[in-house]
Design a protein around this motif. Structure first.
Motif, mmCIF file in Angstrom:
data_model
loop_
_atom_site.group_PDB
_atom_site.id
_atom_site.type_symbol
_atom_site.label_atom_id
_atom_site.label_comp_id
_atom_site.label_asym_id
_atom_site.label_seq_id
_atom_site.Cartn_x
_atom_site.Cartn_y
_atom_site.Cartn_z
ATOM 1 N N LYS A 106 2.347 56.890 19.732
ATOM 2 C CA LYS A 106 1.985 55.536 20.135
ATOM 3 C C LYS A 106 3.169 54.622 19.829
ATOM 4 C CE LYS A 106 -3.008 56.090 19.400
ATOM 5 N NZ LYS A 106 -3.392 55.946 20.822
ATOM 6 N N PHE A 119 4.954 50.764 19.362
ATOM 7 C CA PHE A 119 4.630 49.413 18.913
ATOM 8 C C PHE A 119 5.895 48.558 18.874
ATOM 9 C CE2 PHE A 119 1.481 52.310 17.221
ATOM 10 C CZ PHE A 119 0.301 51.686 17.566
ATOM 11 N N TRP A 157 -2.267 60.667 11.065
ATOM 12 C CA TRP A 157 -1.380 59.645 11.621
ATOM 13 C C TRP A 157 -0.358 59.222 10.575
ATOM 14 C CZ3 TRP A 157 -1.807 58.605 16.706
ATOM 15 C CH2 TRP A 157 -2.992 58.984 17.335
ATOM 16 N N VAL A 217 1.755 56.501 9.751
ATOM 17 C CA VAL A 217 1.669 55.129 10.254
ATOM 18 C C VAL A 217 2.898 54.276 9.948
ATOM 19 C CG1 VAL A 217 -0.837 55.037 10.396
ATOM 20 C CG2 VAL A 217 0.277 54.498 8.225
ATOM 21 N N GLU A 231 -1.273 44.451 16.858
ATOM 22 C CA GLU A 231 -1.100 45.890 17.096
ATOM 23 C C GLU A 231 -1.811 46.710 16.028
ATOM 24 O OE1 GLU A 231 3.205 46.145 19.401
ATOM 25 O OE2 GLU A 231 3.171 46.166 17.201
ATOM 26 N N LYS A 232 -1.719 46.282 14.785
ATOM 27 C CA LYS A 232 -2.386 47.008 13.698
ATOM 28 C C LYS A 232 -3.891 47.009 13.901
ATOM 29 C CE LYS A 232 -3.082 44.877 9.857
ATOM 30 N NZ LYS A 232 -2.909 44.218 8.532
ATOM 31 N N PHE A 286 -4.830 49.294 16.765
ATOM 32 C CA PHE A 286 -4.639 50.694 16.393
ATOM 33 C C PHE A 286 -5.799 51.180 15.529
ATOM 34 C CE2 PHE A 286 -3.122 53.682 13.107
ATOM 35 C CZ PHE A 286 -2.741 54.744 13.902
#
Length: 260
Positions: A180, A182, A202, A204, A232-233, A236
């Motif tokens: 993903k 970001f 994940w 992160v 975004e956080k 997610f």
């Protein structure tokens, strides 16, 4: 170590950095930060650099190998860099050598995530993992060559002149990993998700660098675009499959947890 779907997954400590607690944790009071982590009298805290090693049986993949031990003094003094155990020693403890690493994946190219992929030898700087392919998102690599002024000093791009070929994560096709992308912390940062029969793991990175960042309104002064990083956080975390495990790059106390 985790055994997931015939994979071995290890977290490797790559040392610590000393940063301003208030700059690291934008949105928390000094009292709240001090209740979570050790903060010295000058308002500084120590944060970790936790690399991830994944052995699929066919590939040995290292994610974000921390900071190099030969960085200029402006980095080592400004960030209080401490690396008590070398990556080679940590790998040896797990039963690997640097030559057995097949791939190094960079979530982004800030010095504390990427420069540890290099080593200083007499008269030269070289790849630390001589047989590995080095992978980064091409979009991020191009940005890092000419970054926003606010984070220009965070990259160690000169080191990548030692890589004869950089492999782009846009071309990654291994079915055990999902990426993903970001833009809030830095442009084109990736968060890898590792697929297993028992769920997702994940890594992160700086999307959620420490456990305290799971709070919806907490971000970092090191983010390029703070409001975007928050959005975004939240998106997610809202989209994570149930029972996902997340691995924190910078948390000195908790390196992994299940969420939600």
């Amino acid at each position: 170590m985790l055994h997931l779907n015939e994979m071995d997954i290890w977290i490797i400590s790559c040392g610590t950095l000393r940063v301003s607690a208030q700059e690291m944790y934008n949105g928390l009071s000094p009292e709240r930060i001090a209740s979570l982590y050790a903060v010295d009298r000058d308002g500084f805290m120590r944060i970790s650099m936790n690399a991830l090693l994944v052995d699929t049986g066919k590939q040995v993949v290292l994610f974000d190998p921390g900071a190099a031990d030969f960085l200029p003094s402006k980095f080592t003094s400004a960030y209080g860099l401490e690396i008590p155990v070398s990556l080679e020693q940590s790998l040896e403890h797990l039963g690997y050598t640097s030559g057995e690493v097949t791939d190094v994946v960079f979530t982004h190219l800030h010095f504390d995530h990427a420069s540890g992929a290099f080593v200083r030898k007499p008269g030269q700087i070289a790849k630390r993992f001589p047989n590995a392919k080095y992978h980064v998102l091409k979009e991020h690599y191009e940005y890092a060559r000419n970054p926003d002024e606010s984070e220009g000093g965070a990259f160690a791009m000169a080191l990548f002149r030692q890589v004869d070929r950089i492999h782009w994560l846009e071309d990654w096709n291994a079915d055990w990993m999902e990426l993903k992308v970001f833009y809030g912390h830095t442009r084109g940062m990736v968060v890898p998700g590792i697929k297993s029969s028992s769920g997702w793991v994940w890594f992160v990175t700086d999307l959620i660098p420490m456990q305290g960042f799971l709070a919806p309104d907490v971000n970092s002064g090191y983010d390029l675009d703070r409001s975007l990083a928050l959005r975004e956080k939240r998106e997610f975390l809202a989209g994570l499959p149930g029972g996902s495990e997340i691995i924190f790059f910078h948390d000195p106390l908790t390196d992994r947890m299940f969420y939600p």
